[in-house]
Write a protein that holds these residues in place. Structure first.
Motif, PDB file in Angstrom:
ATOM      1  N   ILE A  84      85.704   6.127  41.131  1.00  0.00           N
ATOM      2  CA  ILE A  84      87.017   5.907  40.519  1.00  0.00           C
ATOM      3  C   ILE A  84      86.858   5.403  39.090  1.00  0.00           C
ATOM      4  O   ILE A  84      87.546   5.839  38.177  1.00  0.00           O
ATOM      5  N   ILE A  85      85.925   4.497  38.909  1.00  0.00           N
ATOM      6  CA  ILE A  85      85.696   3.943  37.569  1.00  0.00           C
ATOM      7  C   ILE A  85      85.182   5.024  36.629  1.00  0.00           C
ATOM      8  O   ILE A  85      85.612   5.113  35.479  1.00  0.00           O
ATOM      9  N   VAL A  86      84.296   5.872  37.115  1.00  0.00           N
ATOM     10  CA  VAL A  86      83.744   6.944  36.272  1.00  0.00           C
ATOM     11  C   VAL A  86      84.852   7.925  35.879  1.00  0.00           C
ATOM     12  O   VAL A  86      84.964   8.330  34.717  1.00  0.00           O
ATOM     13  N   VAL A  87      85.704   8.291  36.852  1.00  0.00           N
ATOM     14  CA  VAL A  87      86.800   9.225  36.563  1.00  0.00           C
ATOM     15  C   VAL A  87      87.783   8.595  35.578  1.00  0.00           C
ATOM     16  O   VAL A  87      88.241   9.246  34.636  1.00  0.00           O
ATOM     17  N   ALA A  88      88.109   7.325  35.772  1.00  0.00           N
ATOM     18  CA  ALA A  88      89.037   6.648  34.860  1.00  0.00           C
ATOM     19  C   ALA A  88      88.461   6.566  33.445  1.00  0.00           C
ATOM     20  O   ALA A  88      89.163   6.823  32.463  1.00  0.00           O
ATOM     21  N   ALA A  89      87.182   6.233  33.347  1.00  0.00           N
ATOM     22  CA  ALA A  89      86.554   6.152  32.024  1.00  0.00           C
ATOM     23  C   ALA A  89      86.515   7.522  31.358  1.00  0.00           C
ATOM     24  O   ALA A  89      86.774   7.646  30.155  1.00  0.00           O
ATOM     25  N   ALA A  90      86.214   8.558  32.133  1.00  0.00           N
ATOM     26  CA  ALA A  90      86.180   9.912  31.566  1.00  0.00           C
ATOM     27  C   ALA A  90      87.571  10.339  31.095  1.00  0.00           C
ATOM     28  O   ALA A  90      87.718  10.927  30.021  1.00  0.00           O
ATOM     29  N   THR A  91      88.599  10.016  31.875  1.00  0.00           N
ATOM     30  CA  THR A  91      89.967  10.359  31.497  1.00  0.00           C
ATOM     31  C   THR A  91      90.374   9.644  30.216  1.00  0.00           C
ATOM     32  O   THR A  91      90.955  10.244  29.312  1.00  0.00           O
ATOM     33  N   ILE A  92      90.072   8.370  30.134  1.00  0.00           N
ATOM     34  CA  ILE A  92      90.401   7.605  28.922  1.00  0.00           C
ATOM     35  C   ILE A  92      89.652   8.169  27.720  1.00  0.00           C
ATOM     36  O   ILE A  92      90.207   8.297  26.631  1.00  0.00           O
ATOM     37  N   GLY A  93      88.387   8.531  27.922  1.00  0.00           N
ATOM     38  CA  GLY A  93      87.604   9.111  26.834  1.00  0.00           C
ATOM     39  C   GLY A  93      88.188  10.427  26.343  1.00  0.00           C
ATOM     40  O   GLY A  93      88.303  10.670  25.137  1.00  0.00           O
ATOM     41  N   VAL A  94      88.589  11.297  27.282  1.00  0.00           N
ATOM     42  CA  VAL A  94      89.176  12.587  26.900  1.00  0.00           C
ATOM     43  C   VAL A  94      90.489  12.371  26.161  1.00  0.00           C
ATOM     44  O   VAL A  94      90.755  13.026  25.143  1.00  0.00           O
ATOM     45  N   LEU A  95      91.323  11.459  26.653  1.00  0.00           N
ATOM     46  CA  LEU A  95      92.586  11.171  25.970  1.00  0.00           C
ATOM     47  C   LEU A  95      92.359  10.613  24.571  1.00  0.00           C
ATOM     48  O   LEU A  95      93.065  10.979  23.625  1.00  0.00           O
ATOM     49  N   ALA A  96      91.388   9.724  24.428  1.00  0.00           N
ATOM     50  CA  ALA A  96      91.103   9.144  23.107  1.00  0.00           C
ATOM     51  C   ALA A  96      90.615  10.221  22.139  1.00  0.00           C
ATOM     52  O   ALA A  96      91.070  10.290  20.994  1.00  0.00           O
ATOM     53  N   ILE A  97      89.705  11.071  22.605  1.00  0.00           N
ATOM     54  CA  ILE A  97      89.189  12.134  21.739  1.00  0.00           C
ATOM     55  C   ILE A  97      90.305  13.102  21.370  1.00  0.00           C
ATOM     56  O   ILE A  97      90.414  13.533  20.216  1.00  0.00           O
ATOM     57  N   GLY A  98      91.165  13.435  22.344  1.00  0.00           N
ATOM     58  CA  GLY A  98      92.285  14.333  22.062  1.00  0.00           C
ATOM     59  C   GLY A  98      93.256  13.742  21.057  1.00  0.00           C
ATOM     60  O   GLY A  98      93.728  14.432  20.153  1.00  0.00           O
ATOM     61  N   THR A  99      93.544  12.466  21.193  1.00  0.00           N
ATOM     62  CA  THR A  99      94.464  11.803  20.265  1.00  0.00           C
ATOM     63  C   THR A  99      93.879  11.759  18.860  1.00  0.00           C
ATOM     64  O   THR A  99      94.569  12.059  17.885  1.00  0.00           O
ATOM     65  N   ILE A 100      92.629  11.390  18.772  1.00  0.00           N
ATOM     66  CA  ILE A 100      91.980  11.342  17.454  1.00  0.00           C
ATOM     67  C   ILE A 100      91.931  12.735  16.834  1.00  0.00           C
ATOM     68  O   ILE A 100      92.202  12.912  15.643  1.00  0.00           O
ATOM     69  N   GLY A 101      91.624  13.740  17.655  1.00  0.00           N
ATOM     70  CA  GLY A 101      91.592  15.114  17.158  1.00  0.00           C
ATOM     71  C   GLY A 101      92.940  15.557  16.625  1.00  0.00           C
ATOM     72  O   GLY A 101      93.031  16.195  15.570  1.00  0.00           O
ATOM     73  N   TYR A 102      94.004  15.232  17.360  1.00  0.00           N
ATOM     74  CA  TYR A 102      95.341  15.613  16.910  1.00  0.00           C
ATOM     75  C   TYR A 102      95.705  14.911  15.604  1.00  0.00           C
ATOM     76  O   TYR A 102      96.263  15.520  14.697  1.00  0.00           O
ATOM     77  N   VAL A 103      95.390  13.632  15.512  1.00  0.00           N
ATOM     78  CA  VAL A 103      95.707  12.876  14.293  1.00  0.00           C
ATOM     79  C   VAL A 103      94.971  13.461  13.090  1.00  0.00           C
ATOM     80  O   VAL A 103      95.552  13.634  12.013  1.00  0.00           O
ATOM     81  N   VAL A 104      93.702  13.799  13.273  1.00  0.00           N
ATOM     82  CA  VAL A 104      92.925  14.400  12.179  1.00  0.00           C
ATOM     83  C   VAL A 104      93.504  15.757  11.812  1.00  0.00           C
ATOM     84  O   VAL A 104      93.691  16.073  10.639  1.00  0.00           O
ATOM     85  N   TRP A 105      93.823  16.576  12.829  1.00  0.00           N
ATOM     86  CA  TRP A 105      94.368  17.908  12.546  1.00  0.00           C
ATOM     87  C   TRP A 105      95.706  17.802  11.843  1.00  0.00           C
ATOM     88  O   TRP A 105      95.931  18.470  10.834  1.00  0.00           O
ATOM     89  N   ASP A 106      96.601  16.950  12.362  1.00  0.00           N
ATOM     90  CA  ASP A 106      97.938  16.856  11.795  1.00  0.00           C
ATOM     91  C   ASP A 106      97.936  16.178  10.429  1.00  0.00           C
ATOM     92  O   ASP A 106      98.730  16.518   9.562  1.00  0.00           O
ATOM     93  N   GLY A 107      97.036  15.221  10.241  1.00  0.00           N
ATOM     94  CA  GLY A 107      97.052  14.457   9.003  1.00  0.00           C
ATOM     95  C   GLY A 107      96.201  15.029   7.884  1.00  0.00           C
ATOM     96  O   GLY A 107      96.471  14.781   6.718  1.00  0.00           O
ATOM     97  N   TYR A 108      95.161  15.794   8.231  1.00  0.00           N
ATOM     98  CA  TYR A 108      94.236  16.215   7.177  1.00  0.00           C
ATOM     99  C   TYR A 108      93.977  17.719   7.139  1.00  0.00           C
ATOM    100  O   TYR A 108      93.681  18.256   6.086  1.00  0.00           O
TER     101      TYR A 108
END
Length: 181
Positions: free
Chosen positions: A51-75
């Motif tokens: 459960i901890i591994v799945v939760a950490a992986a989900t948080i990591g994917v969401l963080a990378i996706g959010t950062i990617g969107y911010v970079v794409w939209d902003g730059y």
């Protein structure tokens, strides 16, 4: 001063109790298998590691996706206001649609679409002057026939926002001449 030698401690100790076999009400010992059944071992706790591994992986994917969107939209993605400046520089409509001729009235849909292009800009001055300019153009276009002299009341805001938009576009590296014939 000398101390007397230490005497061994003779305090009584409790005897070690030996486990007694379980007996039934008749005094007969239970078989060994039943002795353990009376107190079964607690069930093993499920591991929380998956459960901890799945939760950490989900948080990591969401963080990378959010950062990617911010970079794409902003730059990476071109700002809508800068794109409108380039369109005006090239003699096209700011919203990318067809330019309204001098004798044609701006429709409400065209006005809203052009205004939205400036509203969505990341650059404050383009957003401010672009939306205000679209508002003034819309208001002038709504004057009834025969009352064209009323447009003179809009000359101050029109020139203010035209020059402000030119400056805001130039700040982003796009030179626009809104005074072209």
């Amino acid at each position: 001063m000398t101390h007397p030698p230490q005497q061994p401690d003779h305090t009584p100790t409790s005897p070690v109790l030996q486990p007694q076999p379980w007996v039934d009400p008749a005094g007969q010992p239970y078989p060994p298998a039943q002795q353990h059944a009376a107190f079964p071992a607690p069930p093993a706790k499920p591991s929380r590691r998956p459960i901890i591994v799945v939760a950490a992986a989900t948080i990591g994917v969401l963080a990378i996706g959010t950062i990617g969107y911010v970079v794409w939209d902003g730059y990476i993605k071109e700002d809508s206001g800068v794109a409108a400046c380039k369109a005006m520089r090239d003699g096209r409509s700011p919203d990318g649609g067809e330019d309204v001729g001098d004798d044609e009235k701006l429709t409400e849909a065209q006005y809203r679409e052009a205004r939205e292009v400036f509203e969505d800009s990341r650059h404050e001055k383009i957003r401010e002057h672009g939306t205000a300019l679209m508002d003034v153009v819309w208001q002038v276009g709504q004057l009834p026939k025969g009352q064209e002299m009323g447009a003179l009341a809009y000359m101050g805001p029109l020139t203010t926002h035209m020059s402000g938009l030119q400056t805001a576009c130039a700040d982003q590296g796009v030179i626009v001449d809104l005074n072209k014939d």
